[in-house]
Scaffold this active site. Sequence first.
Site, PDB file in Angstrom:
ATOM      1  N   LYS A   1      16.251 -28.244  28.770  1.00 44.06           N
ATOM      2  CA  LYS A   1      15.566 -27.805  29.902  1.00 44.06           C
ATOM      3  C   LYS A   1      16.160 -26.676  30.747  1.00 44.06           C
ATOM      4  O   LYS A   1      17.427 -26.915  30.797  1.00 44.06           O
ATOM      5  CB  LYS A   1      15.476 -29.171  30.659  1.00 44.06           C
ATOM      6  CG  LYS A   1      14.793 -30.208  29.694  1.00 44.06           C
ATOM      7  CD  LYS A   1      14.650 -31.476  30.568  1.00 44.06           C
ATOM      8  CE  LYS A   1      14.179 -32.485  29.817  1.00 44.06           C
ATOM      9  NZ  LYS A   1      14.034 -33.720  30.412  1.00 44.06           N
TER      10      LYS A   1
ATOM     11  N   PHE B   1      16.254 -39.533  32.972  1.00 51.53           N
ATOM     12  CA  PHE B   1      16.544 -38.240  32.685  1.00 51.53           C
ATOM     13  C   PHE B   1      15.911 -37.218  33.635  1.00 51.53           C
ATOM     14  O   PHE B   1      16.285 -36.048  33.751  1.00 51.53           O
ATOM     15  CB  PHE B   1      15.864 -37.716  31.505  1.00 51.53           C
ATOM     16  CG  PHE B   1      14.691 -37.846  31.173  1.00 51.53           C
ATOM     17  CD1 PHE B   1      13.229 -36.964  31.775  1.00 51.53           C
ATOM     18  CD2 PHE B   1      14.181 -38.930  30.375  1.00 51.53           C
ATOM     19  CE1 PHE B   1      12.170 -37.135  31.412  1.00 51.53           C
ATOM     20  CE2 PHE B   1      12.750 -39.124  30.045  1.00 51.53           C
ATOM     21  CZ  PHE B   1      11.824 -38.162  30.808  1.00 51.53           C
TER      22      PHE B   1
ATOM     23  N   ARG C   1       2.581 -27.945  29.693  1.00 45.82           N
ATOM     24  CA  ARG C   1       3.843 -27.936  28.547  1.00 45.82           C
ATOM     25  C   ARG C   1       4.453 -26.700  28.760  1.00 45.82           C
ATOM     26  O   ARG C   1       4.223 -25.779  28.281  1.00 45.82           O
ATOM     27  CB  ARG C   1       2.811 -28.019  27.455  1.00 45.82           C
ATOM     28  CG  ARG C   1       3.537 -28.562  25.965  1.00 45.82           C
ATOM     29  CD  ARG C   1       2.330 -28.293  24.758  1.00 45.82           C
ATOM     30  NE  ARG C   1       1.688 -29.817  24.951  1.00 45.82           N
ATOM     31  CZ  ARG C   1       2.013 -30.811  24.412  1.00 45.82           C
ATOM     32  NH1 ARG C   1       3.433 -31.164  24.414  1.00 45.82           N
ATOM     33  NH2 ARG C   1       1.281 -31.935  24.870  1.00 45.82           N
TER      34      ARG C   1
ATOM     35  N   GLU D   1      15.041 -39.015  18.528  1.00 46.75           N
ATOM     36  CA  GLU D   1      14.185 -37.922  17.906  1.00 46.75           C
ATOM     37  C   GLU D   1      14.841 -36.779  17.782  1.00 46.75           C
ATOM     38  O   GLU D   1      14.308 -35.975  17.101  1.00 46.75           O
ATOM     39  CB  GLU D   1      12.652 -38.245  18.359  1.00 46.75           C
ATOM     40  CG  GLU D   1      11.883 -39.034  18.328  1.00 46.75           C
ATOM     41  CD  GLU D   1      10.628 -38.929  19.040  1.00 46.75           C
ATOM     42  OE1 GLU D   1       9.514 -38.842  18.219  1.00 46.75           O
ATOM     43  OE2 GLU D   1      10.429 -38.926  20.376  1.00 46.75           O
TER      44      GLU D   1
ATOM     45  N   LYS E   1      16.538 -37.050  22.938  1.00 41.57           N
ATOM     46  CA  LYS E   1      15.027 -37.201  23.110  1.00 41.57           C
ATOM     47  C   LYS E   1      14.861 -38.885  22.603  1.00 41.57           C
ATOM     48  O   LYS E   1      14.816 -38.882  21.282  1.00 41.57           O
ATOM     49  CB  LYS E   1      14.329 -36.347  22.492  1.00 41.57           C
ATOM     50  CG  LYS E   1      12.708 -36.647  22.419  1.00 41.57           C
ATOM     51  CD  LYS E   1      11.998 -35.514  21.837  1.00 41.57           C
ATOM     52  CE  LYS E   1      10.503 -35.617  22.063  1.00 41.57           C
ATOM     53  NZ  LYS E   1      10.006 -37.008  21.928  1.00 41.57           N
TER      54      LYS E   1
ATOM     55  N   LYS F   1      11.538 -29.088  23.013  1.00 43.94           N
ATOM     56  CA  LYS F   1      11.839 -30.321  22.222  1.00 43.94           C
ATOM     57  C   LYS F   1      12.222 -29.696  20.921  1.00 43.94           C
ATOM     58  O   LYS F   1      11.460 -29.260  20.278  1.00 43.94           O
ATOM     59  CB  LYS F   1      10.915 -31.330  22.443  1.00 43.94           C
ATOM     60  CG  LYS F   1       9.389 -31.087  21.758  1.00 43.94           C
ATOM     61  CD  LYS F   1       8.502 -32.253  21.740  1.00 43.94           C
ATOM     62  CE  LYS F   1       6.791 -31.831  21.603  1.00 43.94           C
ATOM     63  NZ  LYS F   1       6.093 -32.948  21.662  1.00 43.94           N
TER      64      LYS F   1
ATOM     65  N   ARG G   1       2.585 -42.486  30.196  1.00 42.73           N
ATOM     66  CA  ARG G   1       2.398 -41.120  30.042  1.00 42.73           C
ATOM     67  C   ARG G   1       1.233 -40.735  30.482  1.00 42.73           C
ATOM     68  O   ARG G   1       0.970 -39.653  30.897  1.00 42.73           O
ATOM     69  CB  ARG G   1       2.652 -40.838  28.503  1.00 42.73           C
ATOM     70  CG  ARG G   1       2.907 -39.363  28.288  1.00 42.73           C
ATOM     71  CD  ARG G   1       2.824 -39.253  26.667  1.00 42.73           C
ATOM     72  NE  ARG G   1       1.504 -38.376  26.729  1.00 42.73           N
ATOM     73  CZ  ARG G   1       1.621 -37.103  26.347  1.00 42.73           C
ATOM     74  NH1 ARG G   1       2.720 -36.568  25.828  1.00 42.73           N
ATOM     75  NH2 ARG G   1       0.639 -36.371  26.012  1.00 42.73           N
TER      76      ARG G   1
ATOM     77  N   ARG H   1       7.487 -43.124  27.333  1.00 42.24           N
ATOM     78  CA  ARG H   1       7.973 -42.394  28.542  1.00 42.24           C
ATOM     79  C   ARG H   1       7.319 -43.350  29.742  1.00 42.24           C
ATOM     80  O   ARG H   1       6.084 -43.794  29.491  1.00 42.24           O
ATOM     81  CB  ARG H   1       6.892 -40.996  28.388  1.00 42.24           C
ATOM     82  CG  ARG H   1       6.991 -40.059  29.597  1.00 42.24           C
ATOM     83  CD  ARG H   1       8.217 -39.082  29.573  1.00 42.24           C
ATOM     84  NE  ARG H   1       8.302 -38.373  30.525  1.00 42.24           N
ATOM     85  CZ  ARG H   1       7.719 -36.956  30.461  1.00 42.24           C
ATOM     86  NH1 ARG H   1       7.021 -36.576  29.654  1.00 42.24           N
ATOM     87  NH2 ARG H   1       8.081 -36.129  31.638  1.00 42.24           N
TER      88      ARG H   1
ATOM     89  N   GLU I   1      12.631 -43.101  29.845  1.00 46.30           N
ATOM     90  CA  GLU I   1      12.078 -43.348  28.509  1.00 46.30           C
ATOM     91  C   GLU I   1      12.555 -44.898  28.311  1.00 46.30           C
ATOM     92  O   GLU I   1      13.861 -45.061  28.658  1.00 46.30           O
ATOM     93  CB  GLU I   1      12.749 -42.572  27.202  1.00 46.30           C
ATOM     94  CG  GLU I   1      12.160 -42.746  25.807  1.00 46.30           C
ATOM     95  CD  GLU I   1      10.986 -41.933  25.959  1.00 46.30           C
ATOM     96  OE1 GLU I   1      10.310 -41.246  26.698  1.00 46.30           O
ATOM     97  OE2 GLU I   1       9.967 -42.324  24.740  1.00 46.30           O
TER      98      GLU I   1
END
Length: 512
Positions: free
Chosen positions: A328, A240, A339, A323, A134, A345, A155, A139, A191
């Site tokens: 996934k 990604f 979400r 981070e 991450k 995450k 984002r 984003r 990202e």
Amino acid sequence: GTRAVNLRIGATDKLVLASLAKASVLHRAGVGLLAAAGRESGTGPASTASAGEAAMKQVVSQAQEEIATAYTMRPSMEIIVKALVEGGIEAVSAACHLTPGAPVLPMLARPCNGAQEVHARLALSKAGFVAQYKYDGMRAQVHLMGHGEAKVFSRSCEDSTEQFEDAVRAVSAALKESEEHRDDPIVVDCEIVAVDRAETPARILPFQTLATKAKTAAGQAKKNASEGTGASVDVCVYVFDVLFLGTRSLVHAPLSERLERLRAAFPKQVPGVLEHAEQRLFCLPNVGAVSAESRSGGGEAEERELHKDLSNMLMESIGAGCEGLMCKAMDSTYEPSKRSDAWLKVKRDYVAGLADSLDLVPIGAWYGNGRKAGWFSPWLLAAVDPATQELHCVCRVMSGFSDDFYRRKTAEYKEKLVDACPAHVRTGEACSVWFDPFEVWEIRGADITLSPVHAAGLGKLAENTSRGLSLRFPRFLRERPDKTPSGATTVDEFVEMFSRQAQRLGAGGPSE
DNA sequence: ACCACTCCAG
DNA sequence: TAGTACCGCG
DNA sequence: CGCGGTACTACTGGAGTGGT
């Protein structure tokens, strides 16, 4: 006063969409009722009337859901209204295709606190799951529409094409390496991260560097005019996911297929310019044909192994300046704006023992607004300097408290008010109320940042004498009744934590 | 030139 | 970005 | 009655804008 305009794609649009759906259904129902009334003649008892009402309610809510979903795929009021007028609800979903050049609302992830939880939540995915680093940047959705046309969306689906011209060049150049897709339109989810390309592999720089030095079109022009030297950073695009390739939307394709196509589109990475997000595939033990009878039987060793591998990868990602991890489900589709449970995450600060935690002293506060009117919020917290007996402010905190805590602590601290900022308190903040400090709270943060406003560590930093330190995303954890202000975290400990973090992230952070 | 304010990223 | 409160749905 | 989605209230840093 309160501000209503927060998300461009949000409250107001959502209401309008719901109303449109309802109006459309009711209109159609009205037409139907008129026709029915023509045939029958006043038979319906009360029971059928209420049953009809419930059914109608259901039809309305289903229509609302359909329109809301369509909107996440293609957030355009014009298209939806046009489709609704011309073809009713059914036409809306059909009209709201993903098209290169127009943004899709990005899919979001749920927080998750470690390997065990990842395993528990993704165990149902027969295709296993992928863990990706991450990256700590911005984003972005990069669209190449063909014929050299391109767009970048943030984002919140703002058009940030001008801000990220480098990212567009990176994606275009990397796509050219693909024999079969070099001229295809494409939409990638990625990202954008600040990097130092002097090192190989490129060193990932902290988010603050990107935030302070990412060039805007106007800002760059200004800088070029004044200094000639643009103080911008290099950025790397970490891809990604791919949502569109060639002529086909991949939103409904499983992640396994999307990742294959992403590899096909970018067969060669361009180091420090465009790279695939670092990732590993995890296949879960004990799923499939055998698992039906032996529910928790075999595969315990494999499960332990998986936990170990995942935890190791988490530590590696942190070591690399990320981070944490995104995990996934490989059989999941792309769910715009959701979400989703399919994306988890795992961040360093969610995992027990990996977070920066400080013991700080409440020294002042403001009065809250709205729901929090009458309570103190936010609170100003400080670290101690034992040498001078001073308290140096570190951050404001307004998150992590329960309402009950607010009630109790506001009453308690109203007994501790002093007229002005005490002499031994060092801060640039202008609190509404100041306290006679007496207790310690444990506060957790994601990162330590250089701050222009907070006093802690000011003058004690080798790299920068004009700034102090603060915490990113601070939240209240618990009271520390076992401690008094003199036992709180010291500014020197805080500075030491920052230098350890700087070692991890490497030099090249923001300076002046 | 500076300040207040808004907006944007996380 | 965060956590919490709240409201409606099933 | 529990769950999921949304609203609310906030933070650190920038860039940009408009007024004095």
